[in-house]
Design a protein around this motif. Structure first.
Motif, PDB file in Angstrom:
ATOM      1  N   ALA A  62      -1.601   0.378   4.142  1.00 59.87           N
ATOM      2  CA  ALA A  62      -2.051  -0.487   3.050  1.00 59.87           C
ATOM      3  C   ALA A  62      -1.796   0.141   1.683  1.00 59.87           C
ATOM      4  CB  ALA A  62      -3.539  -0.780   3.202  1.00 59.87           C
ATOM      5  N   PRO A  63      -1.433  -0.676   0.698  1.00 58.77           N
ATOM      6  CA  PRO A  63      -1.334  -0.176  -0.675  1.00 58.77           C
ATOM      7  C   PRO A  63      -2.673   0.383  -1.137  1.00 58.77           C
ATOM      8  CG  PRO A  63      -0.372  -2.371  -0.470  1.00 58.77           C
ATOM      9  CD  PRO A  63      -1.091  -2.104   0.808  1.00 58.77           C
ATOM     10  N   GLU A  64      -2.636   1.294  -2.091  1.00 58.63           N
ATOM     11  CA  GLU A  64      -3.862   1.937  -2.565  1.00 58.63           C
ATOM     12  C   GLU A  64      -4.876   0.928  -3.097  1.00 58.63           C
ATOM     13  OE1 GLU A  64      -4.914   5.052  -2.333  1.00 58.63           O
ATOM     14  OE2 GLU A  64      -3.114   5.521  -1.164  1.00 58.63           O
ATOM     15  N   LYS A  65      -4.383  -0.125  -3.748  1.00 61.52           N
ATOM     16  CA  LYS A  65      -5.286  -1.094  -4.363  1.00 61.52           C
ATOM     17  C   LYS A  65      -5.845  -2.115  -3.363  1.00 61.52           C
ATOM     18  CE  LYS A  65      -3.250  -0.748  -8.987  1.00 61.52           C
ATOM     19  NZ  LYS A  65      -2.521  -1.475 -10.084  1.00 61.52           N
ATOM     20  N   THR A  66      -5.364  -2.067  -2.134  1.00 59.81           N
ATOM     21  CA  THR A  66      -5.890  -2.970  -1.108  1.00 59.81           C
ATOM     22  C   THR A  66      -7.029  -2.260  -0.390  1.00 59.81           C
ATOM     23  OG1 THR A  66      -3.726  -4.042  -0.839  1.00 59.81           O
ATOM     24  CG2 THR A  66      -5.320  -4.330   0.944  1.00 59.81           C
ATOM     25  N   ARG A  67      -8.249  -2.603  -0.785  1.00 63.43           N
ATOM     26  CA  ARG A  67      -9.429  -1.899  -0.283  1.00 63.43           C
ATOM     27  C   ARG A  67     -10.452  -2.814   0.372  1.00 63.43           C
ATOM     28  NH1 ARG A  67     -10.218   2.259  -5.468  1.00 63.43           N
ATOM     29  NH2 ARG A  67      -8.129   3.192  -5.293  1.00 63.43           N
ATOM     30  N   SER A  68     -10.121  -4.084   0.486  1.00 58.19           N
ATOM     31  CA  SER A  68     -11.045  -5.046   1.092  1.00 58.19           C
ATOM     32  C   SER A  68     -10.243  -6.202   1.667  1.00 58.19           C
ATOM     33  CB  SER A  68     -12.034  -5.570   0.050  1.00 58.19           C
ATOM     34  OG  SER A  68     -11.367  -6.400  -0.884  1.00 58.19           O
ATOM     35  N   LEU A  69     -10.906  -7.044   2.440  1.00 55.64           N
ATOM     36  CA  LEU A  69     -10.228  -8.222   2.977  1.00 55.64           C
ATOM     37  C   LEU A  69      -9.919  -9.229   1.879  1.00 55.64           C
ATOM     38  CD1 LEU A  69     -12.103  -8.781   6.353  1.00 55.64           C
ATOM     39  CD2 LEU A  69     -10.005  -7.486   5.898  1.00 55.64           C
ATOM     40  N   ALA A  73      -6.283 -10.790   1.204  1.00 54.05           N
ATOM     41  CA  ALA A  73      -6.006 -12.215   0.970  1.00 54.05           C
ATOM     42  C   ALA A  73      -5.125 -12.379  -0.266  1.00 54.05           C
ATOM     43  CB  ALA A  73      -7.310 -12.982   0.805  1.00 54.05           C
ATOM     44  N   ASP A  74      -5.347 -11.558  -1.289  1.00 55.07           N
ATOM     45  CA  ASP A  74      -4.471 -11.578  -2.465  1.00 55.07           C
ATOM     46  C   ASP A  74      -3.042 -11.193  -2.082  1.00 55.07           C
ATOM     47  OD1 ASP A  74      -6.436 -12.345  -4.305  1.00 55.07           O
ATOM     48  OD2 ASP A  74      -7.020 -10.281  -4.730  1.00 55.07           O
ATOM     49  N   ASN A  75      -2.902 -10.218  -1.176  1.00 55.20           N
ATOM     50  CA  ASN A  75      -1.572  -9.817  -0.706  1.00 55.20           C
ATOM     51  C   ASN A  75      -0.847 -10.973  -0.027  1.00 55.20           C
ATOM     52  OD1 ASN A  75      -2.653  -6.494   0.463  1.00 55.20           O
ATOM     53  ND2 ASN A  75      -2.264  -7.238  -1.606  1.00 55.20           N
ATOM     54  N   ILE A  76      -1.580 -11.715   0.813  1.00 54.35           N
ATOM     55  CA  ILE A  76      -0.975 -12.852   1.513  1.00 54.35           C
ATOM     56  C   ILE A  76      -0.616 -13.959   0.515  1.00 54.35           C
ATOM     57  CG2 ILE A  76      -1.341 -14.656   3.237  1.00 54.35           C
ATOM     58  CD1 ILE A  76      -0.903 -11.895   4.424  1.00 54.35           C
ATOM     59  N   LEU A  77      -1.482 -14.165  -0.463  1.00 54.22           N
ATOM     60  CA  LEU A  77      -1.191 -15.172  -1.482  1.00 54.22           C
ATOM     61  C   LEU A  77       0.069 -14.785  -2.263  1.00 54.22           C
ATOM     62  CD1 LEU A  77      -2.477 -17.838  -2.312  1.00 54.22           C
ATOM     63  CD2 LEU A  77      -3.753 -16.612  -4.068  1.00 54.22           C
ATOM     64  N   ALA A  78       0.225 -13.492  -2.528  1.00 58.18           N
ATOM     65  CA  ALA A  78       1.431 -13.015  -3.212  1.00 58.18           C
ATOM     66  C   ALA A  78       2.673 -13.262  -2.359  1.00 58.18           C
ATOM     67  CB  ALA A  78       1.304 -11.530  -3.541  1.00 58.18           C
TER      68      ALA A  78
END
Length: 271
Positions: A62-69, A73-78
């Protein structure tokens, strides 16, 4: 598999078929391949986008800024923005349903429907929270899943008689767990902490106003049917289906039953 990059980390995903977009979310400790029985049919009618969760399958950690579900969800939206997908449905099992609910709350106008399977969007109950975090600590410390934990974790995902009815499925999963080693398994435990330390979405369940299907295996141990019933009661107009003779990975234990239910539900959405 195709690739989408976030913060220099590669997310791998399948993009199969044409038509209305269905985004699939797999279970913790599994990967996109678990949806193969459903994709065989659904990809003939829909465009199926199936990402590997960070640190799972072929995706990077996971990217460093991905710290929660919510961050995931923001990653999937991107990813969907990158693919120029405006409207979509989500079919998520276990953690896939958890981040699917997060995504529904972030982009309610874009989500046509939400299917949550063998999942719970409330807080992790305190007893299982402590149990799972203890397991994650032991795995991270050993940089592997110790044999005694393999004996505990493996049967948690299946119906009680799965060792007799689906011996290859159980054996393959245990072998996969045993193969997780080193920093990779440490990163898997990081994802586990996001899952079992998730925020409570039950107070926001009333905001899930799109069509919602809730399915759960009748013998699901980690996410028992009672939790799905609580979500069903909290989400107005939701549909509830109990999958017979199935545990947590109900889409593999009862593949045809689940595929038929998804085809029926999605067929109503995209009639």
């Amino acid at each position: 598999m195709q690739t989408f990059t976030i913060e220099h980390r590669k997310m791998r995903y399948l993009d199969l078929g044409q038509g209305p977009v269905i985004v699939f979310g797999h279970s913790y400790l599994w990967d996109s391949a678990m949806w193969e029985p459903q994709l065989e049919l659904l990809s003939q009618h829909y465009r199926c986008i199936v990402p590997d969760l960070w640190a799972h399958g072929q995706s990077d950690i996971a990217p460093e800024k991905t710290r929660s579900l919510s961050d995931y969800a923001d990653n999937i939206l991107a990813l969907l923005d990158h693919l120029k997908v405006e409207e979509f449905s989500v079919v998520g099992l276990s953690v896939g349903g958890m981040w699917g609910a997060e995504l529904a709350l972030k982009a309610p106008g874009r989500m046509k429907s939400l299917t949550m399977m063998d999942t719970f969007i409330g807080l992790e109950p305190e007893v299982t929270h402590q149990k799972y975090f203890g397991m994650l600590d032991a795995i991270a410390g050993a940089k592997a899943i110790p044999e005694p934990l393999l004996d505990i974790i493996t049967p948690m995902f299946f119906a009680k008689d799965a060792i007799d009815t689906n011996p290859d499925l159980v054996a393959d999963f245990r072998h996969h767990l045993a193969s997780l080693k080193g920093e990779r398994v440490v990163e898997v435990t990081r994802i586990g902490r996001m899952i079992f330390g998730r925020r409570d979405l039950m107070d926001e369940a009333a905001k899930l106003t799109m069509p919602v299907l809730i399915m759960t295996g009748a013998q699901d141990m980690p996410r028992p049917p009672l939790e799905s019933q609580l979500m069903h009661d909290a989400i107005a107009g939701s549909e509830y289906v109990l999958v017979p003779h199935a545990g947590h990975i109900s889409n593999l234990e009862q593949a045809q039953f689940v595929t038929d239910e998804l085809m029926t539900f999605l067929g109503k959405i995209y009639a």
